[in-house]
Design an enzyme around this catalytic site. Structure first.
Site, PDB file in Angstrom:
ATOM      1  N   CYS A 113      20.487  33.659  51.815  1.00 20.01           N
ATOM      2  CA  CYS A 113      19.839  34.224  50.365  1.00 20.01           C
ATOM      3  C   CYS A 113      20.749  35.264  49.716  1.00 20.01           C
ATOM      4  CB  CYS A 113      18.641  34.805  50.736  1.00 20.01           C
ATOM      5  SG  CYS A 113      17.424  33.351  51.358  1.00 20.01           S
ATOM      6  N   HIS A 258      16.790  38.630  44.211  1.00 23.91           N
ATOM      7  CA  HIS A 258      16.814  37.280  44.600  1.00 23.91           C
ATOM      8  C   HIS A 258      15.385  36.733  44.595  1.00 23.91           C
ATOM      9  CE1 HIS A 258      17.199  33.904  47.407  1.00 23.91           C
ATOM     10  NE2 HIS A 258      16.302  34.509  48.432  1.00 23.91           N
ATOM     11  N   ASN A 288      12.921  28.749  45.229  1.00 23.21           N
ATOM     12  CA  ASN A 288      13.983  29.725  45.894  1.00 23.21           C
ATOM     13  C   ASN A 288      15.190  28.861  46.077  1.00 23.21           C
ATOM     14  OD1 ASN A 288      15.650  31.153  47.636  1.00 23.21           O
ATOM     15  ND2 ASN A 288      13.715  31.727  48.898  1.00 23.21           N
TER      16      ASN A 288
END
Ligand code: UT7
Length: 331
Positions: A113, A258, A288
């Protein structure tokens, strides 16, 4: 010493839009649960035949066009992905081949991530030391092929998604512009809190029917623990990267966190004392996409005119590793 500025951005999402209603058909979940716990309304997943490096090439082509450059103008590629198309080589070389970018170096960054922030830090260092002047930085993922879409995998399947974002980073000599600094961290004590166990070289052989049946190839996450660390680490990191530059959160024009969960972004915003118009979220549309979230969001902001010269932009990410970090730049 030159600084690095963004010359162009691009994004590409696969064609297949997967709604929460579609997920309700394969697992015990609901549109209401997904929206209230994550903010996600839909996401894009690949269909068979889609290739990760090709998603990246489409995003990169958009970024090159916006920068007014050709692939042959690039000096290097830094490619962030935790879902490479193959065990080896990395996706960077496939992207280089697809773009017909000569024999420029192409490396992969595997920090999940946080991948885009770490990849940007590598490209920025290369530019600042004078080694290269134009670098393509990509964040791309295909998460959907390793998600368990039954009820057993519902805490990850509803969140993760596919997509690619790209940035052309260029050397800049104009004072006061460009990337000002990074704050980067890792905590391997929590490596298994968000991970994919196999296939891996520690297993003999790396792929077995038994491991497949045991679900070892699925993305697995301790959601509550990841959440707890994310809402602490991202604000800490944003404060640190600003303090190092003599700046504070009141100086921020735009924060792109993020996109892990809308509740995480909202908590980060609250902890930093930021207003709604200082934070950009798009998880509602895209889910995501791991290393893809920040460059995809950045491209949306660039193309919608959300950023103007002189703005202070902060990027922050947290995820598997655990790895986290932030970048501050003067647009
Ligand atoms: O990309 C960076 C890394 N990822 C993240 O930062 C994600 C971090 N974590 C999260 O976003 C959240 O923890 C989740 C969205 C994964 C889960 O939300 P939560 O509010 O933390 O739920 P929970 O894990 O505490 O689970 C609450 C309940 C459980 O049921 P019981 O045990 O209370 O009966 C889960 O089984 O919700 C259940 N649940 C679901 N129910 C319906 C978990 N996933 C789902 C689902 N639909 N998709």
């Amino acid at each position: 010493m030159p600084t690095s500025i963004v010359l162009g951005t691009g994004r590409y999402l696969p064609d297949r839009c997967v709604t929460n209603a579609e997920l309700e058909r394969s697992m015990d979940t609901s549109d209401e649960w997904i929206r209230t716990r994550t903010g996600i309304e839909q996401r894009y997943w690949v269909t068979e035949g889609d290739v990760g490096a090709e998603l990246a090439a489409k995003a990169a082509t958009e970024a090159l066009a916006l920068a007014g450059l050709h692939a042959t103008d690039l000096d290097a590629i830094v490619y962030a992905t935790s879902t490479p198309d193959h065990f080896c080589p990395g996706n960077g070389v496939y992207l280089q081949r697809l773009l017909d970018a000569g024999t420029i170096p192409a490396i992969d960054v595997r920090t999940q991530c946080s991948g885009f922030v770490f990849a940007l830090s590598v490209a920025d260092a290369w530019i600042r030391c004078g080694m290269y002047r134009r670098i393509l930085v990509v964040g791309q993922e295909i998460q959907s092929t390793r998600l368990d879409v039954s009820t057993a995998g519902r805490n990850t399947a509803v969140i993760f998604a596919d997509g690619a974002g790209a940035v052309i980073l260029g050397a800049n000599e104009e004072a006061g512009r460009g990337i000002l600094g990074f704050d980067l961290h890792a905590d391997g004590q929590n490596a298994e809190k968000l991970w994919v166990d196999g296939p891996g070289a520690i297993y003999h052989p790396p792929v077995t029917q038994q491991a497949l049946e045991a679900g070892k190839y699925f993305l697995s996450m301790d959601g509550r623990e990841v959440f707890r660390h994310a809402v602490q680490r991202m604000p800490e990191s944003v404060e640190a990267v600003l303090t190092a530059q003599g700046l504070t959160t009141t100086d921020i024009d735009l924060l792109i966190p993020h996109q892990a969960n809308l509740r995480i972004s909202e908590m980060v915003q609250r902890r930093l004392g930021l207003q709604d118009d200082q934070v950009y979220n798009n998880i509602q549309k895209f889910g995501n996409t791991t290393a893809g979230t920040i460059p995809i969001a950045l491209d949306e902001c660039v193309r919608s005119g959300r950023l103007t010269p002189g703005d202070l932009l902060v990027l922050t990410a947290f995820g598997s590793g655990f790895l986290w970090g932030s970048c501050v730049l003067r647009w």
